[in-house]
Design a protein around this motif. Sequence first.
Motif, PDB file in Angstrom:
ATOM      1  N   GLN A   1      32.774  10.080  36.611  1.00  0.00           N
ATOM      2  CA  GLN A   1      34.222   9.882  36.599  1.00  0.00           C
ATOM      3  C   GLN A   1      34.947  11.126  37.097  1.00  0.00           C
ATOM      4  O   GLN A   1      35.957  11.029  37.808  1.00  0.00           O
ATOM      5  N   ALA A   2      34.430  12.299  36.741  1.00  0.00           N
ATOM      6  CA  ALA A   2      35.014  13.551  37.240  1.00  0.00           C
ATOM      7  C   ALA A   2      34.828  13.657  38.753  1.00  0.00           C
ATOM      8  O   ALA A   2      35.724  14.113  39.472  1.00  0.00           O
ATOM      9  N   LEU A   3      33.667  13.223  39.255  1.00  0.00           N
ATOM     10  CA  LEU A   3      33.439  13.210  40.701  1.00  0.00           C
ATOM     11  C   LEU A   3      34.417  12.260  41.387  1.00  0.00           C
ATOM     12  O   LEU A   3      35.007  12.597  42.422  1.00  0.00           O
ATOM     13  N   GLU A   4      34.609  11.086  40.824  1.00  0.00           N
ATOM     14  CA  GLU A   4      35.516  10.108  41.432  1.00  0.00           C
ATOM     15  C   GLU A   4      36.947  10.618  41.523  1.00  0.00           C
ATOM     16  O   GLU A   4      37.689  10.248  42.441  1.00  0.00           O
ATOM     17  N   ARG A   5      37.337  11.498  40.585  1.00  0.00           N
ATOM     18  CA  ARG A   5      38.709  12.029  40.611  1.00  0.00           C
ATOM     19  C   ARG A   5      38.978  12.867  41.863  1.00  0.00           C
ATOM     20  O   ARG A   5      40.130  13.033  42.261  1.00  0.00           O
TER      21      ARG A   5
ATOM     22  N   SER B   1      40.748  25.740  35.165  1.00  0.00           N
ATOM     23  CA  SER B   1      40.157  26.879  34.449  1.00  0.00           C
ATOM     24  C   SER B   1      40.284  26.729  32.938  1.00  0.00           C
ATOM     25  O   SER B   1      39.459  27.263  32.180  1.00  0.00           O
ATOM     26  N   SER B   2      41.316  25.996  32.479  1.00  0.00           N
ATOM     27  CA  SER B   2      41.505  25.787  31.043  1.00  0.00           C
ATOM     28  C   SER B   2      40.835  24.521  30.534  1.00  0.00           C
ATOM     29  O   SER B   2      40.785  24.271  29.323  1.00  0.00           O
ATOM     30  N   ALA B   3      40.299  23.711  31.444  1.00  0.00           N
ATOM     31  CA  ALA B   3      39.669  22.442  31.057  1.00  0.00           C
ATOM     32  C   ALA B   3      38.270  22.686  30.490  1.00  0.00           C
ATOM     33  O   ALA B   3      37.585  23.638  30.863  1.00  0.00           O
ATOM     34  N   SER B   4      37.836  21.811  29.599  1.00  0.00           N
ATOM     35  CA  SER B   4      36.480  21.916  29.043  1.00  0.00           C
ATOM     36  C   SER B   4      35.458  21.480  30.078  1.00  0.00           C
ATOM     37  O   SER B   4      35.758  20.680  30.979  1.00  0.00           O
ATOM     38  N   ASP B   5      34.242  21.995  29.951  1.00  0.00           N
ATOM     39  CA  ASP B   5      33.165  21.567  30.848  1.00  0.00           C
ATOM     40  C   ASP B   5      32.940  20.067  30.742  1.00  0.00           C
ATOM     41  O   ASP B   5      32.663  19.397  31.743  1.00  0.00           O
ATOM     42  N   GLU B   6      33.062  19.532  29.530  1.00  0.00           N
ATOM     43  CA  GLU B   6      32.823  18.099  29.310  1.00  0.00           C
ATOM     44  C   GLU B   6      33.771  17.242  30.144  1.00  0.00           C
ATOM     45  O   GLU B   6      33.387  16.200  30.666  1.00  0.00           O
ATOM     46  N   SER B   7      35.026  17.690  30.287  1.00  0.00           N
ATOM     47  CA  SER B   7      36.013  16.903  31.030  1.00  0.00           C
ATOM     48  C   SER B   7      35.783  16.959  32.538  1.00  0.00           C
ATOM     49  O   SER B   7      36.324  16.146  33.285  1.00  0.00           O
ATOM     50  N   LEU B   8      34.974  17.916  32.993  1.00  0.00           N
ATOM     51  CA  LEU B   8      34.706  18.077  34.426  1.00  0.00           C
ATOM     52  C   LEU B   8      33.305  17.579  34.802  1.00  0.00           C
ATOM     53  O   LEU B   8      32.873  17.750  35.946  1.00  0.00           O
TER      54      LEU B   8
END
Length: 303
Positions: free
Chosen positions: A229-233, A218-225
């Motif tokens: 790479q975000a999908l692979e996480r 919830s505190s993360a930026s949209d860019e980081s999600l």
Amino acid sequence: MERNFEKIFNVINLMLSDKNTALEFVTNELSFASKSSLVVRNFVKSSGVTVVDEPPLLDLDSPNIVLSNLLVPLGAFQSTIELRLQLIEEVMKHHGLGKYGNQDIKERIRDICLERDITELIHFTKVQNVRSILDIGLNSKDYNCEISKKHKVNDSGRFDYRTYMISLSVSYPNDKMFYRYRQIDTSQKWAVLSISPSVLWELECLFCATNAANASISSASDESLYGFQALERLFFQQTNKSRLCYPYDSQAEVLVNSHIPSDYIQSIIVEQETDELAGLSLKPIINPFYYQNREYALNSKVL
């Protein structure tokens, strides 16, 4: 209609000398039309283009005015909306705008889905919502409020603070949340929607490796999600080769911006037959598989 489309598109596209000019044209068109009908609003919400509340005054020789003049002989505004939206979508494709941007990233997301045999995304909802979803599509909480659509919501709190987004799971429901909601009112009937994985590379999505309400998300930026790479996480710790399509954390989420057209819905799955869904164009499937604890379901393969 097809001949009109090709002729008008060629005229307008010649006026769009670069990507910025094309984006200005699309933004103006959608901003002017976004209040006209639900069809246009739905298009806007899934387009990936940000509209403005107060569109600018336009010169008489602007592409938007030229388009309106070209459409006049074909009928009133409402009767040419479908053609207008087709033209806007073709301009978006041609210039890589909105949901057609970042194609390298989206192709990599599609490749990951193929490699992991991801064939569906999952959304659970109360059965009372299903007919409306099939009619107008799946909407975020904010968008339903905007169009005064009173759906029975699952999570009234939404502690992820992204109420403009729709929550989906990959391959299996968030079993912990689904169980908790069903226990609140055991008389309430539920439906599981199986949604095409093409949403992941055709619409604007964020990828959350755990519950979106978790402080780390919830505190993360949209860019980081965003992005492959975000999908692979979601799968980093998933070493079980028989579970390649399932995120490591059963509460992992995909958040989709605002609106998912109903065309993406592949099937409706219920735990038992219900008269409330009788006569639907998409006949519900009775299957208890998605109503189990995920670990139990995957181990026992209740089909």
